[in-house]
Write an enzyme that holds these catalytic residues in place. Structure first.
Site, short mmCIF file in Angstrom:
data_model
loop_
_atom_site.label_atom_id
_atom_site.label_comp_id
_atom_site.label_asym_id
_atom_site.label_seq_id
_atom_site.Cartn_x
_atom_site.Cartn_y
_atom_site.Cartn_z
CG ASP A 206 15.21 -0.27 11.93
OD1 ASP A 206 15.99 1.09 11.94
OD2 ASP A 206 13.54 -0.41 11.45
CD GLU B 5 17.24 -9.61 7.33
OE1 GLU B 5 16.82 -10.35 6.50
OE2 GLU B 5 17.26 -9.62 8.55
CG ASP B 6 14.76 -7.74 4.92
OD1 ASP B 6 15.34 -7.64 6.06
OD2 ASP B 6 13.29 -7.49 4.42
NE ARG C 293 6.86 -10.95 1.85
CZ ARG C 293 7.58 -10.80 3.46
NH1 ARG C 293 8.65 -10.12 2.88
NH2 ARG C 293 6.77 -10.70 4.41
CG PHE D 26 7.99 0.97 6.76
CD1 PHE D 26 8.58 -0.19 8.13
CD2 PHE D 26 7.54 0.15 5.87
CE1 PHE D 26 8.52 -0.93 8.01
CE2 PHE D 26 7.42 -0.83 6.12
CZ PHE D 26 7.68 -1.60 7.22
#
Ligand code: IMP
Ligand code: MG
Length: 175
Positions: A101, A97-98, A163, A150
């Site tokens: 959060d 996963e990136d 990206r 963010f």
């Protein structure tokens, strides 16, 4: 590009950390086969770099989940947009996963995968934002803990953009 993002994690730092995570996975699984599940779209770059550092027999599959809309806030629910095409029964699974959060995406996914009877499920996440974390999920292989900002780049997007950046950057309001 409309603005110049501030570099939070450089290309060099990413490469070093990804190599260390790959080495850890390699030694934990000791020649056993692993199924890598790359979570689209954000993890694609991390996952491809990580796989090059894993010295094990691997298979690769993809899932796409959505919890964020086009904005910067979580919508509070997780939808499966694309599922893996093979069974994970009795397999060693590593979810890549990136970013974790609130933890809702990974918690939901972990429960779903565990119900399918794998041998093991581990989570590799490039980033973790502890300040927003509500749903506790164990991140077995973590790249970096970051502040509540963010971030974009190295696969992560803001409204579908940025990206392609080779580093993790911060969106600064006002530029
Ligand atoms: P969670 O379900 O709240 O843990 O949200 C995880 C998902 O939200 C990630 O897979 C990302 O797609 C997205 N996300 C959370 N924070 C960021 C960020 O700073 N930049 C880009 N995407 C983010
Ligand atoms: Mg994501």
């Amino acid at each position: 590009m409309e603005f110049q993002p501030e570099v939070l994690i450089s290309e060099e730092e990413l490469a070093l950390r990804v190599k260390a995570l790959g080495n850890a996975i390699t030694s934990d699984f000791e020649n056993e086969e692993v199924l890598i599940i790359c979570i689209l779209k954000g993890a694609f770059m991390f996952c491809s770099d990580l796989m090059k550092e894993i010295n094990l027999p691997t298979r690769l599959d993809f899932m796409q989940l959505s919890s964020y809309g086009d904005g910067m806030k979580s919508s509070g629910s997780v939808k499966i947009d694309l599922d893996i095409s093979e069974s994970i029964k009795d397999k060693n699974v590593i979810v890549v996963e990136d970013i974790v959060d609130s933890g809702l995406t990974m918690k939901t996914l972990l429960e779903l995968l565990q119900a399918r009877g794998p041998k093991a499920v581990k989570i590799a996440s490039l980033l973790f934002k502890p300040s927003k974390n509500i749903h506790k999920v164990p991140i077995d292989y973590l790249g970096f803990e970051i502040e509540d900002k963010f971030v974009i780049g190295y696969g992560l997007d803001y409204a579908g953009r940025y990206r392609e950046l080779p580093y993790v950057g911060v969106v600064n309001a006002g530029n």
